[in-house]
Every structure is written in structure tokens, then in C-alpha cells.
Design an enzyme around this catalytic site. Structure first.
Site, PDB file in Angstrom:
ATOM      1  N   CYS A   2       0.875  -1.165   0.000  1.00  0.00           N
ATOM      2  CA  CYS A   2       0.000   0.000   0.000  1.00  0.00           C
ATOM      3  C   CYS A   2       0.919   1.224   0.000  1.00  0.00           C
ATOM      4  O   CYS A   2       2.131   1.091   0.070  1.00  0.00           O
ATOM      5  CB  CYS A   2      -0.860   0.022   1.243  1.00  0.00           C
ATOM      6  SG  CYS A   2      -1.754  -1.518   1.495  1.00  0.00           S
ATOM      7  N   ARG A  27       3.077   0.935  -7.337  1.00  0.00           N
ATOM      8  CA  ARG A  27       3.203  -0.166  -6.394  1.00  0.00           C
ATOM      9  C   ARG A  27       1.969  -1.064  -6.429  1.00  0.00           C
ATOM     10  O   ARG A  27       2.000  -2.160  -5.890  1.00  0.00           O
ATOM     11  CB  ARG A  27       3.408   0.387  -4.982  1.00  0.00           C
ATOM     12  CG  ARG A  27       4.657   1.241  -4.880  1.00  0.00           C
ATOM     13  CD  ARG A  27       4.686   1.978  -3.576  1.00  0.00           C
ATOM     14  NE  ARG A  27       4.829   1.047  -2.483  1.00  0.00           N
ATOM     15  CZ  ARG A  27       5.931   0.878  -1.779  1.00  0.00           C
ATOM     16  NH1 ARG A  27       6.971   1.584  -2.053  1.00  0.00           N
ATOM     17  NH2 ARG A  27       5.977   0.017  -0.803  1.00  0.00           N
ATOM     18  N   TRP A  77      -3.822  -2.077  -1.120  1.00  0.00           N
ATOM     19  CA  TRP A  77      -3.789  -3.367  -1.813  1.00  0.00           C
ATOM     20  C   TRP A  77      -4.325  -4.357  -0.793  1.00  0.00           C
ATOM     21  O   TRP A  77      -3.681  -4.620   0.225  1.00  0.00           O
ATOM     22  CB  TRP A  77      -2.362  -3.694  -2.220  1.00  0.00           C
ATOM     23  CG  TRP A  77      -2.224  -4.855  -3.146  1.00  0.00           C
ATOM     24  CD1 TRP A  77      -2.336  -4.850  -4.505  1.00  0.00           C
ATOM     25  CD2 TRP A  77      -1.907  -6.207  -2.788  1.00  0.00           C
ATOM     26  NE1 TRP A  77      -2.123  -6.115  -5.000  1.00  0.00           N
ATOM     27  CE2 TRP A  77      -1.861  -6.961  -3.980  1.00  0.00           C
ATOM     28  CE3 TRP A  77      -1.667  -6.866  -1.575  1.00  0.00           C
ATOM     29  CZ2 TRP A  77      -1.583  -8.330  -3.994  1.00  0.00           C
ATOM     30  CZ3 TRP A  77      -1.387  -8.217  -1.591  1.00  0.00           C
ATOM     31  CH2 TRP A  77      -1.350  -8.936  -2.804  1.00  0.00           C
ATOM     32  N   ASN A 103       0.027   0.730   6.466  1.00  0.00           N
ATOM     33  CA  ASN A 103       0.621  -0.307   5.608  1.00  0.00           C
ATOM     34  C   ASN A 103       1.100  -1.429   6.513  1.00  0.00           C
ATOM     35  O   ASN A 103       1.647  -1.158   7.577  1.00  0.00           O
ATOM     36  CB  ASN A 103       1.858   0.224   4.872  1.00  0.00           C
ATOM     37  CG  ASN A 103       1.511   1.190   3.773  1.00  0.00           C
ATOM     38  OD1 ASN A 103       0.335   1.452   3.519  1.00  0.00           O
ATOM     39  ND2 ASN A 103       2.527   1.726   3.134  1.00  0.00           N
ATOM     40  N   GLY A 104       0.954  -2.661   6.057  1.00  0.00           N
ATOM     41  CA  GLY A 104       1.426  -3.800   6.849  1.00  0.00           C
ATOM     42  C   GLY A 104       0.278  -4.684   7.279  1.00  0.00           C
ATOM     43  O   GLY A 104      -0.851  -4.539   6.789  1.00  0.00           O
ATOM     44  N   GLU A 487      13.067 -16.263 -16.237  1.00  0.00           N
ATOM     45  CA  GLU A 487      12.783 -14.828 -16.156  1.00  0.00           C
ATOM     46  C   GLU A 487      11.973 -14.359 -17.372  1.00  0.00           C
ATOM     47  O   GLU A 487      11.020 -13.587 -17.237  1.00  0.00           O
ATOM     48  CB  GLU A 487      14.102 -14.051 -16.023  1.00  0.00           C
ATOM     49  CG  GLU A 487      13.987 -12.526 -16.030  1.00  0.00           C
ATOM     50  CD  GLU A 487      13.076 -11.955 -14.965  1.00  0.00           C
ATOM     51  OE1 GLU A 487      12.678 -12.671 -14.034  1.00  0.00           O
ATOM     52  OE2 GLU A 487      12.721 -10.769 -15.088  1.00  0.00           O
ATOM     53  N   LYS A 491       8.267 -12.714 -17.133  1.00  0.00           N
ATOM     54  CA  LYS A 491       7.913 -11.400 -17.693  1.00  0.00           C
ATOM     55  C   LYS A 491       6.627 -11.519 -18.510  1.00  0.00           C
ATOM     56  O   LYS A 491       5.729 -10.693 -18.410  1.00  0.00           O
ATOM     57  CB  LYS A 491       9.026 -10.844 -18.593  1.00  0.00           C
ATOM     58  CG  LYS A 491      10.241 -10.299 -17.905  1.00  0.00           C
ATOM     59  CD  LYS A 491      10.047  -8.966 -17.224  1.00  0.00           C
ATOM     60  CE  LYS A 491       9.653  -9.095 -15.792  1.00  0.00           C
ATOM     61  NZ  LYS A 491      10.588  -9.379 -14.783  1.00  0.00           N
ATOM     62  N   GLU A 494       3.493 -12.159 -16.196  1.00  0.00           N
ATOM     63  CA  GLU A 494       3.000 -11.105 -15.317  1.00  0.00           C
ATOM     64  C   GLU A 494       2.391  -9.918 -16.050  1.00  0.00           C
ATOM     65  O   GLU A 494       1.492  -9.274 -15.512  1.00  0.00           O
ATOM     66  CB  GLU A 494       4.058 -10.652 -14.308  1.00  0.00           C
ATOM     67  CG  GLU A 494       5.286 -10.049 -14.913  1.00  0.00           C
ATOM     68  CD  GLU A 494       6.335  -9.715 -13.870  1.00  0.00           C
ATOM     69  OE1 GLU A 494       5.992  -9.500 -12.711  1.00  0.00           O
ATOM     70  OE2 GLU A 494       7.516  -9.658 -14.248  1.00  0.00           O
ATOM     71  N   HIS A 510      11.124 -35.400 -20.021  1.00  0.00           N
ATOM     72  CA  HIS A 510      10.743 -36.141 -18.814  1.00  0.00           C
ATOM     73  C   HIS A 510       9.335 -35.800 -18.346  1.00  0.00           C
ATOM     74  O   HIS A 510       8.999 -36.041 -17.190  1.00  0.00           O
ATOM     75  CB  HIS A 510      11.756 -35.876 -17.702  1.00  0.00           C
ATOM     76  CG  HIS A 510      13.134 -36.355 -18.044  1.00  0.00           C
ATOM     77  ND1 HIS A 510      13.447 -37.690 -18.165  1.00  0.00           N
ATOM     78  CD2 HIS A 510      14.264 -35.673 -18.352  1.00  0.00           C
ATOM     79  CE1 HIS A 510      14.723 -37.825 -18.506  1.00  0.00           C
ATOM     80  NE2 HIS A 510      15.243 -36.596 -18.633  1.00  0.00           N
ATOM     81  N   LYS A 610       4.557  -3.490  -6.710  1.00  0.00           N
ATOM     82  CA  LYS A 610       5.990  -3.312  -6.944  1.00  0.00           C
ATOM     83  C   LYS A 610       6.813  -3.795  -5.758  1.00  0.00           C
ATOM     84  O   LYS A 610       7.892  -4.329  -5.926  1.00  0.00           O
ATOM     85  CB  LYS A 610       6.289  -1.842  -7.219  1.00  0.00           C
ATOM     86  CG  LYS A 610       7.718  -1.550  -7.630  1.00  0.00           C
ATOM     87  CD  LYS A 610       8.024  -2.091  -9.005  1.00  0.00           C
ATOM     88  CE  LYS A 610       9.473  -1.954  -9.396  1.00  0.00           C
ATOM     89  NZ  LYS A 610       9.830  -2.897 -10.470  1.00  0.00           N
TER      90      LYS A 610
HETATM   91  C1  F6R Z   1       8.750  -9.406 -11.371  1.00  0.00           C
HETATM   92  C2  F6R Z   1       9.051  -8.784 -10.105  1.00  0.00           C
HETATM   93  C3  F6R Z   1       8.893  -9.598  -8.876  1.00  0.00           C
HETATM   94  C4  F6R Z   1       9.955  -9.189  -7.848  1.00  0.00           C
HETATM   95  C5  F6R Z   1       9.708  -9.894  -6.515  1.00  0.00           C
HETATM   96  C6  F6R Z   1      10.796  -9.569  -5.515  1.00  0.00           C
HETATM   97  O1  F6R Z   1       8.929  -8.521 -12.436  1.00  0.00           O
HETATM   98  O2  F6R Z   1       9.388  -7.640 -10.039  1.00  0.00           O
HETATM   99  O3  F6R Z   1       8.965 -10.961  -9.135  1.00  0.00           O
HETATM  100  O4  F6R Z   1      11.216  -9.514  -8.354  1.00  0.00           O
HETATM  101  O5  F6R Z   1       8.476  -9.515  -5.999  1.00  0.00           O
HETATM  102  O6  F6R Z   1      10.881  -8.197  -5.324  1.00  0.00           O
HETATM  103  P1  F6R Z   1      12.205  -7.504  -4.865  1.00  0.00           P
HETATM  104  O7  F6R Z   1      13.217  -7.707  -5.923  1.00  0.00           O
HETATM  105  O8  F6R Z   1      11.833  -6.074  -4.671  1.00  0.00           O
HETATM  106  O9  F6R Z   1      12.613  -8.175  -3.580  1.00  0.00           O
END
Ligand code: F6R
Length: 615
Positions: A2, A27, A77, A103-104, A487, A491, A494, A510, A610
Site C-alpha cells: 500500500c 506499487r 492493496w 501499511n502492513g 525470467e 515477464k 506477469e 521427462h 511493486k
Molecule cells: C517481477 C518482479 C517480482 C519481484 C519480486 C521480488 O517482475 O518484479 O517478481 O522480483 O516480488 O521483489 P524484490 O526484488 O523487490 O525483492
């Protein structure tokens, strides 16, 4: 996940809080709200969905506002209670005089709620946050001192909180408090700010005080007092924020993600600048605060991270083992936490995180710290919680990343791992000097090669258009690029919501091969000259035999590749060991263009945030 913005000062309060919330928008959130002190009253406005809806709500009720002098705003959120108006923050106590944003997660909120209901409090929402409003109000009715009431109340909270509070009867002050959730106070002249993250305030001030756990900030327009939980005043350092407001602009790109992908060559140049002076000199990595003798004897490293950072960590493992010959374990933070680990004082524990605020990684790092390990943090946020926990800190210097999908911070993490692995190899004398020179030479060349990819994206765009209707994708690779496949698939998942999975190419036969047919495209990462090249080619042929459409990501000029694959995304050649740092870029672009073609909300994909500050 949040966002909080509090403001008290001479500017238009609504505008400042809105700008702040807008800058935290990336975020992710599902509802928003604002409480304003106006004409001696507390006026609250809430809306579901995007911030624009809250703006409309305010415009519709403009006549209700006279001259707000302070306010607290929030984007939510949902964790406890669905996204709804009643669950949106700010929350108030029964009489409505006290209002709070949070937040939290408050873990003991159910017990507290029961106790407060018995005392006559009327709850309206399903949130844990509302408990805080009633709890503080209850303490205030006993003490008639808001600061003391907050101190007393937070001592009863278990879990994580960053809160910002206003009370109708205590004019001209906003109060913030935190534990296990970030919060800072922006320092201005005739104005001050409280926020959960830097972008909320950088348009107004570059000076900030970071609160630590169990600290409380009592903020008026011309004073800031920070106390500990017992009310003792603490002298905190005013820090200069490392960000420029321009970081929050798209600079002509359609999305932040595209802008951030394009920033990667310069970011790599900046990181290497000052670390590799020339290929004959050792890597300069003064950030590693472990004495040389200990480093020479180091034989165990654990790396913990989540999501994209975990993929960077997997490549980091490969590099450190290959270059320095040190055994490395990599584990998702959320798994590390619940396992009896072998971490001890002789283990170097590396935490990797773009945001530096990911709750799972923070908890894992705390556990490792308790075992006496040296903690090295690789993060894009030197101002984060995780950075503060570090014994050694490698800031990756990618600049603020606004798009939820991590791109430039990932590449910057990778480059940091190359430098760290080379540094360890040089200290241990574990690698042939000429090989080290070649790697340094290739590292320096990387930005130019990435620029080449970025200067002509037509094949990738065409491929995105032709493949955007598929519902499933498989990405295959081997060795160091296995994590690149993970990765690339992440991408795509998501931001386009297409089901994409990365597999070790050798594992295809397998089990996953059973899924292959004309509806399941397979993307193969092929680095010519690499030890896995021929094998991946064979695995791709196996997929072709099951009618899968094939995409190659390769620097090979072999015409047979063009015959086998339906699409060939050609990239400049680099050696296999360096290839993850270049292969990630076309995969980011492919995901971007597919999502863009499908009309998805690229920068703010659904359900994601984020920085994930809950476990
Ligand atoms: C994907 C992405 C997430 C973060 C994950 C960890 O694009 O950004 O998978 O990598 O939530 O976040 P951080 O790196 O901030 O610990």
C-alpha cells in the site's frame, strides 16, 4: 504494497497528497482514500479502483472543502477484507475524530478487535487497520495525549505497521510510526511530509529522515520530533534522497517498462564505471566489507531472493561457482524461512532485492543475521530496510524503477553479480588471468550490444503480434540461461497473463513434452559456442516433431536455424557466460510487445505490487 502520504504545510494539501499517491501508484492498489483537516473537522473521501476515481469523488464534493491544512492519503492493496469502500483507508474510531492510514499486517487484530468491541467500539470494516484507529482512540480517551496514546497503542500491536494518524482535537499535527514497514519523513520549509516511500515526496523535497522500527514522528508544518517507543527524543540524520523527479517521467515512451528497458545500456555503463578501470586491473568492489583473509577462506554462500531477483540470484550462483569455485545455494526467501538451514557464522548470506522491502527476504535475512552470518545486500534501494540490515551493501544503481515488472533492476543485479564473482575469483586466485580479462572486455562491450538490440526491434514486434493469440508458452534453455528462461517466462506471465513456463531443455522429455502440439510455442535460448548449444538444438527438434511452433533467441548465423525455427530473434554474439545479461533484453521486449498488443496495463499488471511487504 500500500502507499501512505501525509502532508502538513502551506501548499494545496489535496494536490500534494494526490501527487504523492500518484507517484506511489506503480506499487499497485485496489482502492484509495484521503482524510483532510479542514475547518477544524476531519473530512474523508474514498473510492474504489484507480486514483482518478478518488479525484472525481473530490471534485464532486469540492464545495465541502474550504481550506484543508493537513491530510493523510492512502492507496490500498487488500489483505484483510476485500477491496471495498468500507475497507478502504483512512479508517476512523467510533466517534470519527481519529483517523489512520496503515501499511502492513496486524497479526493480533482479531484479539484486539474483540477486546475493543467489549469496550463499546463500533467496527465498520473487515480490516486489521480499523483496530488501530479504535486502539489509539481508546488510549487517547485515557491519556488525552495523542503522542502517548500512539506509543501505548503500538506496543499492543503484533505484526508490521507503518501508520499515519490525525486527530480532530489535536490540530496542526500528523503523527507517523513504524515497525517492519518502511516510513520516512520529508523535511521541508514551512511544510513537512510523511510517506511510505521516497517517490511520494521527491517532487517537493530532497531531504528526509528515515524512521527505524519502533520510532514515532510527530510532525507539524515547522517541526519534526522523532521519539522511541518510550518517548525519548532521538536525533536522526537528515539524509539527501538519491532520486531526481525526472525518474518518474516516461520521457516520451508509451510505458515506463519500455523506458526502463531502454535505460539498460547506460545503467550497465554507470555500474561498470569505477568498478573496472581497465581489463588488467582488479575489480574494485569496496562495498564488500569482509577482510581479505576471511574472503580467501570463504567456502559457503547462500543467496536468498524472490521472483525476478531470485532469477538474478540463480545466475549469480552459476557465476560465483564458475569463477571463484565457492559453493552457492540459492533459495526463495519464502522457503528459506520455514526450513532448518545450515546457515552459520561462516556463511556469507546474500540477499537480493530490487525494492529492499520484500517481507519474505527481510525475514530470511533476519534469520541469517541471528545466526551470525555476514549479510551482503544487493539492492536498487540503498534507502531501504534491507539495505539498513546489511553488513555489506552493493547498490545496483539502476535508478527508480516504476514499472511493476522488473527489467533494468534485474540487469543491474546481474552486472553486480558478475563484478562480485570476478572480485571473489581475483581474491582467491581461482581463475586464469586471461579468462578474467576476456570477461571484463565482454562486460564493457555489453552496452553497445544491447543498444544494437534496442535499435531494431522489428522482428520482436512482429513475433509478438503473430504469437499474441497463444494461451501457453514454453521457454527452454540449459546451464546459465536456465534462469533466463524462467525470467523471460515470468515477464510474459506477469504483464500479458499468458501462461508461460521455463524449463531446463533436458527436462522437456521427462514430462512437459506431453503438452506439446501446435498450440504450445517453444522459445529456445541458443548461444553458439556454448556447451549446451547442440543439446538445446536437439531438444528444439524434438519439440518441432510434436508440431510446436518454434522461436529461437540466438546469435547464430547458421541457415539451418532459419529452417528449423518459425521465428529467429537474432542478437549480437557474446560468450555463453555473459549471455544472460544480453538475452534478457529481447525477452523483456517480447513480453512487452505481446502485452502491449493485447492492450494490457503494462506498467501496472493486475494483482501485482511493486514491493511486496507482506509474507
Ligand atoms: C517481477 C518482479 C517480482 C519481484 C519480486 C521480488 O517482475 O518484479 O517478481 O522480483 O516480488 O521483489 P524484490 O526484488 O523487490 O525483492
Amino acid at each position: 504494497m500500500c502507499g501512505i502520504v501525509g502532508y502538513i504545510g502551506y501548499r494545496n494539501v489535496v494536490d500534494v497528497i494526490f501527487r504523492g499517491l500518484t507517484n506511489l501508484e506503480y506499487r499497485g492498489y485496489d482502492s484509495a482514500g484521503i482524510a483532510l483537516r479542514d475547518e477544524g473537522k476531519i473530512k474523508i473521501f474514498k473510492s474504489l479502483g484507480k486514483l482518478g476515481n478518488l479525484k472525481e469523488e473530490l471534485i464532486n464534493h469540492k464545495s465541502n472543502l474550504v481550506n484543508p491544512i493537513a491530510g493523510i492519503g492512502h492507496i490500498r492493496w487488500a489483505t484483510h477484507g476485500s477491496p471495498s469502500l468500507v475497507n478502504a483507508h483512512p479508517h476512523t474510531c467510533t466517534c470519527g475524530k481519529l483517523t489512520v492510514v496503515h501499511n502492513g499486517i496486524i497479526e493480533n487484530y482479531k484479539v484486539l478487535r474483540e477486546e475493543l468491541i467489549k469496550k463499546g467500539c463500533e467496527f465498520r470494516s473487515q480490516t486489521d487497520t480499523e483496530t488501530i484507529a479504535h486502539l489509539v482512540a481508546n488510549e487517547y480517551s485515557n491519556t488525552k495525549d495523542l503522542e502517548l496514546a500512539i506509543r501505548n497503542a503500538v506496543q499492543k500491536l503484533q505484526g508490521a505497521y507503518a501508520i499515519c494518524v490525525m486527530h480532530k482535537d489535536v490540530p496542526d499535527v500528523i503523527i507517523g510510526a513504524r515497525k517492519h514497514a518502511p516510513m520516512l519523513v520529508g523535511v521541508g520549509e514551512n511544510e513537512n511530509f510523511i510517506a511510505s516511500d521516497t517517490p511520494a515526496i521527491i517532487e517537493y523535497t530532497k531531504k528526509a529522515i528515515y524512521l527505524d522500527d519502533n520510532e514515532i514522528a510527530i510532525v507539524t508544518k515547522d517541526s519534526i520530533k522523532i521519539t522511541d517507543i518510550n518517548g525519548n527524543t532521538i536525533n536522526k540524520k537528515v539524509e539527501i534522497l538519491p532520486w531526481e523527479p525526472v525518474a518518474l517521467s516516461k520521457l516520451g515512451y508509451k510505458h515506463f517498462m519500455l523506458k526502463e528497458i531502454h535505460e539498460q545500456p547506460d545503467i550497465i555503463r554507470n555500474i561498470l564505471n569505477g568498478k573496472i578501470y581497465d581489463i588488467d586491473s582488479p575489480v574494485v568492489l569496496n562495498e564488500v566489507k569482509i577482510d581479505i583473509e576471511t574472503l580467501k577462506k570463504l567456502n559457503k554462500i547462500q543467496i536468498i531472493a524472490c521472483g525476478t531477483s531470485l532469477h538474478a540470484a540463480m545466475i549469480g550462483k552459476y557465476l560465483i561457482e564458475d569463477f571463484a569455485g565457492i559453493a552457492v545455494d540459492v533459495e526463495p526467501s519464502s522457503e528459506y524461512i520455514y526450513r532448518k538451514t545450515t546457515t552459520d557464522a561462516s556463511t556469507l548470506v546474500i540477499g537480493v532485492s530490487q525494492s529492499g522491502e520484500t517481507a519474505d527476504t527481510i525475514t530470511a535475512i533476519k534469520q541469517a543475521k541471528e545466526k551470525g552470518s555476514h549479510i551482503l545486500i544487493i539492492t536498487n534501494r540503498p534507502d531501504s530496510n534491507m539495505a539498513r540490515m546489511a553488513n555489506s551493501l552493493i547498490p545496483v544503481n539502476a535508478g527508480i524503477e516504476v514499472s511493476v515488472a522488473a527489467t533494468k533492476s534485474y540487469t543491474a543485479q546481474l552486472i553486480s553479480f558478475y563484478l562480485l564473482a570476478l572480485h571473489l575469483a581475483e581474491i582467491k586466485g581461482a581463475m586464469d588471468k586471461n579468462v578474467i580479462k576476456n570477461i571484463k572486455h565482454e562486460l564493457i562491450q555489453l552496452p553497445i550490444k544491447i543498444e544494437e538490440i534496442l535499435s531494431n526491434t522489428s522482428t520482436i514486434q512482429e513475433c509478438a503480434k503473430n504469437f499474441s493469440s497463444f494461451k501457453n508458452f514454453i521457454y527452454i534453455a540449459r546451464g546459465i540461461n536456465l534462469a533466463t528462461a524462467f525470467e523471460g517466462a515470468l515477464k510474459l506471465k506477469e504483464i500479458s497473463y499468458i501462461n508461460a513456463t521455463g524449463y531446463a531443455a533436458g527436462e522437456l522429455k521427462h514430462g512437459p513434452i506431453a503438452m506439446l502440439d501446435e498450440t504450445m510455442p517453444v522459445l529456445s535460448i541458443l548461444v553458439p559456442g556454448g556447451i549446451t548449444y547442440e543439446k538445446i538444438l536437439s531438444n528444439s527438434e524434438e519439440a518441432k516433431a510434436r508440431n510446436a511452433k518454434l522461436i529461437a533467441l540466438t546469435s547464430s548465423s547458421d541457415p539451418n536455424i532459419d529452417k528449423l525455427f518459425d521465428v529467429v530473434i537474432r542478437i549480437p554474439h557474446v560468450s555463453e557466460i555473459l549471455s544472460p545479461a544480453i538475452c534478457c533484453v529481447p525477452l523483456q521486449l517480447l513480453a512487452y510487445y505481446i502485452a502491449e498488443f493485447l492492450g494490457k496495463d503494462v506498467d501496472q499488471p493486475r494483482n501485482l505490487a511493486k514491493s511486496v511487504t507482506v509474507e
